[in-house]
Design an enzyme around this catalytic site. Structure first.
Site, PDB file in Angstrom:
ATOM      1  N   HIS A  60      -1.499   0.049 -14.759  1.00  0.00           N
ATOM      2  CA  HIS A  60      -1.103   0.649 -13.481  1.00  0.00           C
ATOM      3  C   HIS A  60      -0.429  -0.373 -12.581  1.00  0.00           C
ATOM      4  CE1 HIS A  60      -3.498   3.915 -14.932  1.00  0.00           C
ATOM      5  NE2 HIS A  60      -2.974   4.654 -13.986  1.00  0.00           N
ATOM      6  N   GLN A  77       3.741   7.266  -5.466  1.00  0.00           N
ATOM      7  CA  GLN A  77       3.713   6.312  -4.355  1.00  0.00           C
ATOM      8  C   GLN A  77       4.637   6.769  -3.217  1.00  0.00           C
ATOM      9  OE1 GLN A  77       3.517   2.120  -4.926  1.00  0.00           O
ATOM     10  NE2 GLN A  77       2.642   2.291  -6.980  1.00  0.00           N
ATOM     11  N   VAL A 112      -3.138   8.354  -5.191  1.00  0.00           N
ATOM     12  CA  VAL A 112      -2.533   8.410  -3.861  1.00  0.00           C
ATOM     13  C   VAL A 112      -2.127   9.808  -3.427  1.00  0.00           C
ATOM     14  CG1 VAL A 112      -1.743   6.011  -3.891  1.00  0.00           C
ATOM     15  CG2 VAL A 112      -0.218   7.830  -4.708  1.00  0.00           C
TER      16      VAL A 112
END
Length: 165
Positions: A60, A77, A112
């Site tokens: 990652h 992201q 996220v």
């Protein structure tokens, strides 16, 4: 689907780790995407060796950096605003990423989706203060499984139903 087609379709769900899809293929049929996800998670939690789990975590990318990453990671992201940090926040995330990697020996991983930049900062700061290495490895794998679920859900729900697994 053949195993090769299955891996082609789902091999990227767990970042840079197509072996998860390769091994999950043998567990078919799958009732739905949640069953598929559970079987993929079982590969990670029950079949992977500690070194394979560590490699999965290390596959990652660090959050908020300009390093090369998978398209899915770029989109994830960006959805949290990590691709548009100002200079101060960029320096802060780099410092936090470095401190995290120094303390635990692998990158900070968090799902996220649905988080803001502030949420990400709070998560990394909290985890830097409170977790030990073993606890953090488990937490990272939990976050990775959450990321995989989001990716799998997106893949399956956006494709026509002719690709049944």
């Amino acid at each position: 689907m053949t195993q090769a087609e299955f891996v082609q379709s789902f091999g990227h769900v767990f970042e840079e780790t197509p072996m998860v899809a390769e091994q999950t293929w043998a567990d078919r049929p799958f009732r739905d995407f949640l069953d598929l996800h559970q079987k993929m998670v079982a590969v990670v939690t029950e079949r992977m060796t500690p070194s394979e789990k560590r490699a999965l975590i290390c596959a990652h990318p660090e959050l908020g950096t300009n390093q090369k990453m998978a398209d899915a990671s770029v989109r994830e992201q960006a959805s949290s605003g990590l691709d548009q940090l100002n200079a101060e926040d960029y320096a802060r995330i780099r410092r936090l990423n470095a401190a995290y990697r120094e303390k635990f020996g692998f990158p900070f991983v968090v799902a996220v989706k649905g988080l803001t930049v502030s949420d990400v900062f709070a998560a990394i700061e909290t985890r830097l203060e409170s977790a030990d290495v073993v606890e953090e490895r488990v937490r990272s794998l939990t976050e990775i499984c959450k990321i995989a679920r989001f990716r799998l859900e997106s893949l399956i729900l956006q494709q026509p139903s002719q690709n049944s697994t």
